[in-house]
Design a protein around this motif. Structure first.
Motif, short mmCIF file in Angstrom:
data_model
loop_
_atom_site.label_atom_id
_atom_site.label_comp_id
_atom_site.label_asym_id
_atom_site.label_seq_id
_atom_site.Cartn_x
_atom_site.Cartn_y
_atom_site.Cartn_z
N SER A 11 -28.00 -38.63 -13.33
CA SER A 11 -27.60 -38.80 -14.73
C SER A 11 -27.92 -40.20 -15.23
N THR A 12 -28.12 -40.28 -16.54
CA THR A 12 -28.54 -41.50 -17.23
C THR A 12 -27.44 -41.96 -18.18
N PRO A 13 -27.64 -43.08 -18.87
CA PRO A 13 -26.66 -43.50 -19.89
C PRO A 13 -26.72 -42.67 -21.17
N GLU A 17 -29.46 -36.60 -23.32
CA GLU A 17 -30.45 -36.31 -22.28
C GLU A 17 -29.81 -35.57 -21.10
N ASN A 18 -28.63 -36.01 -20.70
CA ASN A 18 -27.93 -35.36 -19.59
C ASN A 18 -27.51 -33.94 -19.94
N ILE A 19 -27.09 -33.72 -21.18
CA ILE A 19 -26.73 -32.37 -21.61
C ILE A 19 -27.95 -31.45 -21.53
N LEU A 39 -21.37 -28.35 -11.63
CA LEU A 39 -22.09 -29.57 -11.98
C LEU A 39 -21.51 -30.73 -11.18
N PRO A 40 -22.23 -31.85 -11.06
CA PRO A 40 -21.72 -32.99 -10.29
C PRO A 40 -20.77 -33.87 -11.09
N GLU A 41 -20.10 -34.75 -10.38
CA GLU A 41 -19.26 -35.76 -11.02
C GLU A 41 -20.12 -36.63 -11.95
N TYR A 42 -19.51 -37.07 -13.05
CA TYR A 42 -20.16 -37.98 -14.00
C TYR A 42 -21.46 -37.43 -14.59
N TRP A 43 -21.62 -36.09 -14.58
CA TRP A 43 -22.90 -35.57 -15.06
C TRP A 43 -23.23 -35.95 -16.50
N PRO A 44 -22.23 -36.08 -17.41
CA PRO A 44 -22.62 -36.36 -18.80
C PRO A 44 -23.07 -37.79 -19.02
N ILE A 45 -22.61 -38.73 -18.16
CA ILE A 45 -22.99 -40.13 -18.38
C ILE A 45 -22.79 -40.95 -17.11
N MET A 46 -23.86 -41.65 -16.75
CA MET A 46 -23.79 -42.72 -15.76
C MET A 46 -24.26 -43.97 -16.50
#
Length: 265
Positions: A11-13, A17-19, A39-46
């Motif tokens: 995942s990205t900031p 894009e993550n969605i 889905l993984p942890e923090y998938w919407p935003i790292m």
């Protein structure tokens, strides 16, 4: 038998894009026949910093992250375990790191707030989730068509008492963003231990690569059977692992080695 799948991301900031990535990978998992996808942890935003996720915290039932998950579950007719997303908390500077479960109609039916918050320091590598996350308190399981499912997130994996408190599950799910350092040392052995001691399937969905913020996550999303055998694994990069849950094999393991019935404590 039921097919389950774990999505692995880097995942990205960029939430949008993550969605888009999550939509594509969930679609691919459903095309493989999965009736439950995680889905993984923090998938919407790292984010570039730990505080970035606070600005993207959603209220329950509102926001593009939750809309994405509800639509994906409904569109593909699957149970979707939504990794984690930031939900608003009573503390304006911190969020809940929350797993939401959607049924095949796209309804949010269960919620788990991560209980154990990661802290680690070795040299220049340092993490302290408590600075930006409020811990949850309740153990959460739910009934899927193939049996009970237990929910956990990342650092929870180091606390076996949490998994014992779930009771006899057919499947335990771990969503994670394990660091490469700790993952290389402990990830697989901890996952296999949880499967062996609870005599159930374990499905782990992870972040897996080097992120824009410089953090490297371990990946190795995998499905493990009740005997502790790794049935499928994806080492690094985005993608999917999937496999079948065999209720006859689960029953055979518990009958031949009835450790759950032999517990004294």
């Amino acid at each position: 038998m039921s097919t389950v799948a774990a999505v692995q991301m880097i995942s990205t900031p960029d939430v949008a894009e993550n969605i888009a990535t999550a939509r594509r990978l969930v679609r691919d998992a459903a095309a493989r026949g999965a009736t439950l996808v995680t889905l993984p942890e923090y998938w919407p935003i790292m984010g570039m910093s730990d505080t970035d996720k606070v600005a993207h915290a959603e209220a329950p039932g509102q926001g593009p992250i939750q809309e994405c998950m509800a639509q994906a579950a409904r569109e593909h007719g699957i149970w979707l375990i939504g990794g984690t997303l930031p939900l608003v908390s009573p503390d304006a500077g911190r969020v809940m790191n929350t797993t939401l479960v959607y049924d095949p109609q796209g309804r949010p039916v269960h919620r788990y707030d991560k209980i154990h918050l990661f802290g680690f320091t070795r040299g220049a590598e340092s993490y302290d989730e408590a600075r930006t996350i409020v811990p949850g308190e309740a153990v959460v399981t739910f009934e899927a068509p193939f049996g009970r499912v237990g929910l956990s997130v990342c650092y929870d994996l180091r606390f076996p008492e949490l998994y014992r408190a779930m009771g006899e599950c057919a499947l335990m799910v771990v969503t994670a963003a394990f660091t490469h350092t700790t993952g290389l040392a402990h990830w697989e052995v901890l996952l296999r231990a949880r499967a062996i001691e609870n005599q159930c399937y374990v499905l782990a969905s992870a972040q897996g690569g080097t992120h824009q913020n410089g953090r490297r996550t371990f990946g190795h999303s995998m499905l493990i059977d009740p005997w502790g055998e790794v049935k499928a694994v994806l080492e690094e990069g985005e993608g999917i692992v999937s496999g079948a849950l065999d209720p006859a094999f689960l029953a055979e393991v518990r009958e031949s080695l009835p450790a759950l019935k032999h517990r004294k404590l």
